[in-house]
Design a protein around this motif. Structure first.
Motif, PDB file in Angstrom:
ATOM      1  N   MET A 183       0.828  -1.205   0.000  1.00  0.00           N
ATOM      2  CA  MET A 183       0.000   0.000   0.000  1.00  0.00           C
ATOM      3  C   MET A 183       0.863   1.256   0.000  1.00  0.00           C
ATOM      4  O   MET A 183       0.592   2.223  -0.714  1.00  0.00           O
ATOM      5  N   ALA A 184       1.939   1.224   0.797  1.00  0.00           N
ATOM      6  CA  ALA A 184       2.859   2.364   0.840  1.00  0.00           C
ATOM      7  C   ALA A 184       3.439   2.595  -0.553  1.00  0.00           C
ATOM      8  O   ALA A 184       3.519   3.724  -1.030  1.00  0.00           O
ATOM      9  N   LYS A 185       3.814   1.500  -1.205  1.00  0.00           N
ATOM     10  CA  LYS A 185       4.390   1.613  -2.534  1.00  0.00           C
ATOM     11  C   LYS A 185       3.394   2.249  -3.512  1.00  0.00           C
ATOM     12  O   LYS A 185       3.758   3.096  -4.319  1.00  0.00           O
ATOM     13  N   ARG A 186       2.125   1.853  -3.421  1.00  0.00           N
ATOM     14  CA  ARG A 186       1.095   2.443  -4.280  1.00  0.00           C
ATOM     15  C   ARG A 186       0.957   3.936  -4.023  1.00  0.00           C
ATOM     16  O   ARG A 186       0.516   4.701  -4.867  1.00  0.00           O
ATOM     17  N   LEU A 187       1.312   4.354  -2.799  1.00  0.00           N
ATOM     18  CA  LEU A 187       1.262   5.774  -2.448  1.00  0.00           C
ATOM     19  C   LEU A 187       2.569   6.497  -2.794  1.00  0.00           C
ATOM     20  O   LEU A 187       2.714   7.687  -2.536  1.00  0.00           O
ATOM     21  N   GLY A 188       3.520   5.733  -3.334  1.00  0.00           N
ATOM     22  CA  GLY A 188       4.778   6.349  -3.754  1.00  0.00           C
ATOM     23  C   GLY A 188       5.906   6.247  -2.748  1.00  0.00           C
ATOM     24  O   GLY A 188       6.938   6.907  -2.890  1.00  0.00           O
ATOM     25  N   TRP A 189       5.724   5.422  -1.702  1.00  0.00           N
ATOM     26  CA  TRP A 189       6.762   5.305  -0.669  1.00  0.00           C
ATOM     27  C   TRP A 189       7.371   3.902  -0.731  1.00  0.00           C
ATOM     28  O   TRP A 189       6.683   2.915  -0.481  1.00  0.00           O
ATOM     29  N   ALA A 190       8.648   3.817  -1.026  1.00  0.00           N
ATOM     30  CA  ALA A 190       9.299   2.514  -1.181  1.00  0.00           C
ATOM     31  C   ALA A 190       9.910   2.022   0.135  1.00  0.00           C
ATOM     32  O   ALA A 190      10.263   2.815   0.995  1.00  0.00           O
ATOM     33  N   ALA A 191      10.029   0.697   0.256  1.00  0.00           N
ATOM     34  CA  ALA A 191      10.594   0.092   1.466  1.00  0.00           C
ATOM     35  C   ALA A 191      12.058  -0.286   1.264  1.00  0.00           C
ATOM     36  O   ALA A 191      12.465  -0.671   0.167  1.00  0.00           O
ATOM     37  N   THR A 192      12.811  -0.166   2.340  1.00  0.00           N
ATOM     38  CA  THR A 192      14.245  -0.478   2.323  1.00  0.00           C
ATOM     39  C   THR A 192      14.562  -1.440   3.464  1.00  0.00           C
ATOM     40  O   THR A 192      13.985  -1.331   4.541  1.00  0.00           O
ATOM     41  N   GLY A 193      15.481  -2.365   3.211  1.00  0.00           N
ATOM     42  CA  GLY A 193      15.910  -3.284   4.259  1.00  0.00           C
ATOM     43  C   GLY A 193      17.395  -3.136   4.545  1.00  0.00           C
ATOM     44  O   GLY A 193      18.163  -2.718   3.689  1.00  0.00           O
ATOM     45  N   LEU A 194      17.780  -3.482   5.760  1.00  0.00           N
ATOM     46  CA  LEU A 194      19.182  -3.467   6.176  1.00  0.00           C
ATOM     47  C   LEU A 194      19.586  -4.888   6.582  1.00  0.00           C
ATOM     48  O   LEU A 194      19.461  -5.264   7.742  1.00  0.00           O
ATOM     49  N   PRO A 195      20.044  -5.696   5.600  1.00  0.00           N
ATOM     50  CA  PRO A 195      20.303  -7.108   5.895  1.00  0.00           C
ATOM     51  C   PRO A 195      21.335  -7.341   7.004  1.00  0.00           C
ATOM     52  O   PRO A 195      21.268  -8.334   7.716  1.00  0.00           O
ATOM     53  N   ASN A 196      22.293  -6.432   7.151  1.00  0.00           N
ATOM     54  CA  ASN A 196      23.354  -6.659   8.151  1.00  0.00           C
ATOM     55  C   ASN A 196      23.099  -5.971   9.481  1.00  0.00           C
ATOM     56  O   ASN A 196      23.919  -6.053  10.394  1.00  0.00           O
ATOM     57  N   TYR A 197      21.995  -5.281   9.580  1.00  0.00           N
ATOM     58  CA  TYR A 197      21.675  -4.608  10.853  1.00  0.00           C
ATOM     59  C   TYR A 197      20.647  -5.480  11.563  1.00  0.00           C
ATOM     60  O   TYR A 197      19.506  -5.592  11.140  1.00  0.00           O
ATOM     61  N   LYS A 198      21.068  -6.116  12.669  1.00  0.00           N
ATOM     62  CA  LYS A 198      20.221  -7.145  13.263  1.00  0.00           C
ATOM     63  C   LYS A 198      19.541  -6.734  14.558  1.00  0.00           C
ATOM     64  O   LYS A 198      20.104  -6.005  15.382  1.00  0.00           O
ATOM     65  N   VAL A 199      18.338  -7.238  14.695  1.00  0.00           N
ATOM     66  CA  VAL A 199      17.624  -7.183  15.969  1.00  0.00           C
ATOM     67  C   VAL A 199      17.229  -8.630  16.277  1.00  0.00           C
ATOM     68  O   VAL A 199      17.196  -9.470  15.373  1.00  0.00           O
ATOM     69  N   TYR A 200      16.950  -8.924  17.544  1.00  0.00           N
ATOM     70  CA  TYR A 200      16.748 -10.326  17.915  1.00  0.00           C
ATOM     71  C   TYR A 200      15.390 -10.587  18.560  1.00  0.00           C
ATOM     72  O   TYR A 200      14.952  -9.844  19.439  1.00  0.00           O
ATOM     73  N   HIS A 201      14.792 -11.678  18.083  1.00  0.00           N
ATOM     74  CA  HIS A 201      13.477 -12.115  18.567  1.00  0.00           C
ATOM     75  C   HIS A 201      13.668 -13.090  19.720  1.00  0.00           C
ATOM     76  O   HIS A 201      14.617 -13.877  19.740  1.00  0.00           O
TER      77      HIS A 201
END
Ligand code: GDP
Ligand code: MN
Length: 303
Positions: free
Chosen positions: A282-300
């Protein structure tokens, strides 16, 4: 004193910049919470973004487990908000769901069964939307979605992610565990909802009923999408960026304008996607793209 009958806000004055501390930007941290984990809370307290610029919002289900979590959370909030000024948050809102959660168990195995996904994630969407629409304020610059079972992040999580200046940005969510063979502490990918789309997934979607959803991380449905979970490398380039089409919500920083534009978590199949993955679409349809940081980790948390 006299109080103007109208409170005026110019949203142009609410900045959203890569240097949010310098610019005193308010961050709203939103957490849907089924269980209270002390490790989550301790990690939250440890965030070194100025707490007076952080508002917290929680939503908990209205069942027995939710009652216990609410009591535990309430006790910790009270302790912090009455404690030393520098630890206190700007504001805290705790909400209880006004709709029922699906009766599926909260155990990891049951939660992740494929046939439970649509109902469960639809309910999660409703919880997220309800929390978002009641807490997003005129002063909010950023929204950090942070699941209640994220137990370890860098203390500088907010400023690190914001520095990338992206509308939506996701770190890589891993899980620590003890390798049964070596007895050594190891880590493995946890969240498979951050991905780059594939022709195969598009073909699956094209043949699907519009009411069905494509799920990631299930053997029965091979999508051949590129998963951020597997893009981490041993290098020290913590801030490498990759473009994404779907995002997970375990930890996810969003510019508040994206939500203000109307991007939310579809509780229904939207382009055969639901919840956080539907949100990215939905964000993309509104013109906002998503970015990921594969090497920046958080833990579950590891149940
Ligand atoms: P998973 O890690 O993908 O299996 O998803 P979780 O079950 O951990 O759910 C994601 C987040 O939503 C976590 O913070 C949970 O505590 C929370 N959560 C799970 N179920 C519910 C629910 O029914 N209502 C609310 N309000 N939160 C929930
Ligand atoms: Mn979880």
């Amino acid at each position: 004193g006299d109080r103007s009958p109208v409170r005026r806000f110019n949203l142009n004055n609410v900045t959203i910049t890569p240097d949010p501390i310098e610019n005193q930007e308010v961050v709203l941290i939103l957490t849907p919470m089924a269980r209270f984990y002390q490790e989550y809370w301790d990690n939250l307290l440890n965030l070194d973004y100025p707490h007076e610029l952080i508002s917290l919002g929680f939503i908990l289900p209205k069942n027995k487990e939710g009652n216990a979590a609410t009591a535990a959370l309430q006790a910790q909030v009270t302790k912090v908000q009455k404690g030393p000024l520098k630890n206190r948050f700007r504001s805290v809102v705790i909400e209880r769901q006004d709709f029922d959660s699906p009766i599926t168990s909260q155990d990891e195995g049951e939660r992740h069964k494929m046939e439970n996904q649509k109902v469960r994630r639809s309910s999660m969407s409703r919880a997220r939307n309800s929390l978002l629409f009641t807490t997003l304020g005129v002063e909010t610059s950023w929204v950090l979605w942070l699941d209640a079972d994220i137990v370890e992040t860098p203390p500088s999580l907010i400023q690190d992610l914001a520095a990338h200046d992206k509308p939506l940005i996701v770190p890589n969510c891993y899980q620590r565990y003890t390798d049964p063979e070596t007895g050594k502490l190891a880590e493995r990918p946890y969240d498979f909802n951050s991905w780059q789309d594939s022709p195969t997934a598009q073909e699956i979607a094209a043949k699907m009923d519009p009411d069905d959803i494509i799920l990631e991380g299930y053997r029965e449905m091979a999508t051949y999408r590129s998963l951020m979970a597997y893009m981490a490398d041993q290098g020290d380039e913590q801030h490498i960026e990759v473009p994404l089409d779907g995002v997970g919500g375990t930890a996810l920083l969003v510019k508040a304008d994206v939500h203000r534009d109307g991007a939310m978590f579809p509780p229904f199949p939207f382009y055969n996607l639901i919840e956080t993955e539907g949100f990215a679409k939905m964000a993309k349809r509104l013109g906002w793209a998503a970015t990921g940081l594969p090497n920046y980790k958080v833990y579950h948390y590891n149940e």
